[in-house]
Design a protein around this motif. Structure first.
Motif, mmCIF file in Angstrom:
data_model
loop_
_atom_site.group_PDB
_atom_site.id
_atom_site.type_symbol
_atom_site.label_atom_id
_atom_site.label_comp_id
_atom_site.label_asym_id
_atom_site.label_seq_id
_atom_site.Cartn_x
_atom_site.Cartn_y
_atom_site.Cartn_z
ATOM 1 N N GLY A 95 -13.488 17.388 -72.108
ATOM 2 C CA GLY A 95 -12.268 16.573 -72.090
ATOM 3 C C GLY A 95 -11.384 16.956 -70.929
ATOM 4 N N THR A 96 -10.139 17.304 -71.211
ATOM 5 C CA THR A 96 -9.185 17.638 -70.156
ATOM 6 C C THR A 96 -9.476 19.020 -69.568
ATOM 7 N N ALA A 97 -8.861 19.282 -68.422
ATOM 8 C CA ALA A 97 -9.013 20.588 -67.789
ATOM 9 C C ALA A 97 -8.505 21.697 -68.714
ATOM 10 N N GLU A 98 -7.390 21.454 -69.366
ATOM 11 C CA GLU A 98 -6.840 22.454 -70.292
ATOM 12 C C GLU A 98 -7.824 22.756 -71.424
ATOM 13 N N GLN A 99 -8.413 21.719 -71.994
ATOM 14 C CA GLN A 99 -9.401 21.910 -73.062
ATOM 15 C C GLN A 99 -10.631 22.645 -72.534
ATOM 16 N N ALA A 100 -11.080 22.284 -71.345
ATOM 17 C CA ALA A 100 -12.276 22.903 -70.773
ATOM 18 C C ALA A 100 -12.048 24.380 -70.480
ATOM 19 N N TRP A 111 -14.127 27.265 -72.252
ATOM 20 C CA TRP A 111 -14.856 28.193 -71.382
ATOM 21 C C TRP A 111 -14.472 29.638 -71.710
ATOM 22 N N ALA A 112 -13.181 29.901 -71.821
ATOM 23 C CA ALA A 112 -12.715 31.254 -72.115
ATOM 24 C C ALA A 112 -13.164 31.712 -73.498
ATOM 25 N N ALA A 113 -13.116 30.832 -74.480
ATOM 26 C CA ALA A 113 -13.520 31.192 -75.844
ATOM 27 C C ALA A 113 -15.011 31.494 -75.912
ATOM 28 N N PHE A 114 -15.829 30.681 -75.244
ATOM 29 C CA PHE A 114 -17.275 30.942 -75.242
ATOM 30 C C PHE A 114 -17.585 32.231 -74.492
ATOM 31 N N LEU A 115 -16.911 32.466 -73.377
ATOM 32 C CA LEU A 115 -17.131 33.694 -72.615
ATOM 33 C C LEU A 115 -16.756 34.914 -73.451
ATOM 34 N N GLU A 116 -15.630 34.849 -74.132
ATOM 35 C CA GLU A 116 -15.204 35.952 -75.003
ATOM 36 C C GLU A 116 -16.229 36.222 -76.106
ATOM 37 N N ALA A 117 -16.903 35.165 -76.564
ATOM 38 C CA ALA A 117 -17.904 35.297 -77.627
ATOM 39 C C ALA A 117 -19.270 35.742 -77.103
ATOM 40 N N GLY A 118 -19.395 35.849 -75.758
ATOM 41 C CA GLY A 118 -20.650 36.342 -75.195
ATOM 42 C C GLY A 118 -21.558 35.280 -74.618
ATOM 43 N N LEU A 119 -21.037 34.087 -74.417
ATOM 44 C CA LEU A 119 -21.853 32.994 -73.890
ATOM 45 C C LEU A 119 -21.215 32.477 -72.606
ATOM 46 N N TYR A 120 -21.948 32.574 -71.498
ATOM 47 C CA TYR A 120 -21.419 32.121 -70.212
ATOM 48 C C TYR A 120 -21.875 30.702 -69.918
ATOM 49 N N ASN A 144 -20.960 27.486 -66.798
ATOM 50 C CA ASN A 144 -20.178 27.079 -65.630
ATOM 51 C C ASN A 144 -19.196 26.005 -66.060
ATOM 52 N N ILE A 145 -18.003 26.051 -65.503
ATOM 53 C CA ILE A 145 -16.981 25.074 -65.842
ATOM 54 C C ILE A 145 -16.860 24.076 -64.682
ATOM 55 N N VAL A 146 -16.725 22.804 -65.022
ATOM 56 C CA VAL A 146 -16.571 21.746 -64.022
ATOM 57 C C VAL A 146 -15.205 21.104 -64.230
ATOM 58 N N LEU A 147 -14.356 21.250 -63.221
ATOM 59 C CA LEU A 147 -12.978 20.753 -63.273
ATOM 60 C C LEU A 147 -12.722 19.807 -62.103
ATOM 61 N N PRO A 148 -11.644 19.012 -62.169
ATOM 62 C CA PRO A 148 -11.282 18.171 -61.033
ATOM 63 C C PRO A 148 -11.074 19.053 -59.793
ATOM 64 N N CYS A 191 -14.839 16.281 -61.081
ATOM 65 C CA CYS A 191 -14.997 15.320 -62.164
ATOM 66 C C CYS A 191 -13.659 14.618 -62.389
ATOM 67 N N ARG A 192 -13.682 13.591 -63.220
ATOM 68 C CA ARG A 192 -12.422 12.935 -63.585
ATOM 69 C C ARG A 192 -11.552 13.907 -64.387
ATOM 70 N N PRO A 193 -10.227 13.744 -64.338
ATOM 71 C CA PRO A 193 -9.339 14.652 -65.069
ATOM 72 C C PRO A 193 -9.591 14.705 -66.577
ATOM 73 N N ASP A 194 -10.123 13.643 -67.149
ATOM 74 C CA ASP A 194 -10.378 13.609 -68.592
ATOM 75 C C ASP A 194 -11.855 13.804 -68.938
ATOM 76 N N ALA A 195 -12.662 14.207 -67.948
ATOM 77 C CA ALA A 195 -14.112 14.330 -68.157
ATOM 78 C C ALA A 195 -14.630 15.689 -67.696
ATOM 79 N N CYS A 196 -13.912 16.750 -68.017
ATOM 80 C CA CYS A 196 -14.322 18.093 -67.634
ATOM 81 C C CYS A 196 -15.514 18.543 -68.484
ATOM 82 N N LEU A 197 -16.326 19.404 -67.895
ATOM 83 C CA LEU A 197 -17.586 19.805 -68.523
ATOM 84 C C LEU A 197 -17.746 21.311 -68.552
ATOM 85 N N LEU A 198 -18.618 21.738 -69.450
ATOM 86 C CA LEU A 198 -19.233 23.048 -69.359
ATOM 87 C C LEU A 198 -20.704 22.778 -69.079
#
Length: 87
Positions: A25-30, A34-43, A45-49, A52-59
């Protein structure tokens, strides 16, 4: 992995490659996911504007034949636990 992520309710891209994009979703959500998964031990890559579109951020997650079934199961368990925490 694809079937497991879909079963857990994640929206993943239609491509068939070792890279499995997860729509967040948004950059803030992404960044939060990303940080929550990394903290849990799963890396992932994050894709931000502007990549991508501002509302279509990815992991972007990546997999190979070197991953064992146990590692895949562990990753899916992390996705399930953290995904529930994030809603």
């Amino acid at each position: 992995v694809r079937a497991g992520l879909r079963r857990l309710g994640f929206r993943i891209g239609p491509t068939e490659s070792p890279i499995v994009p997860i729509e967040i979703g948004t950059a803030e959500q992404a960044v939060g996911a990303w940080a929550a998964f990394l903290e849990a031990g799963l890396y992932a890559n994050i894709v931000l504007p502007p990549a991508c579109r501002p509302d279509a951020c990815l992991l972007r997650t990546s997999y190979s034949a070197a991953h064992t079934p146990a590692q895949i199961d562990e990753a899916l368990a992390i996705f399930e636990r953290v995904g529930r925490e994030l809603g």
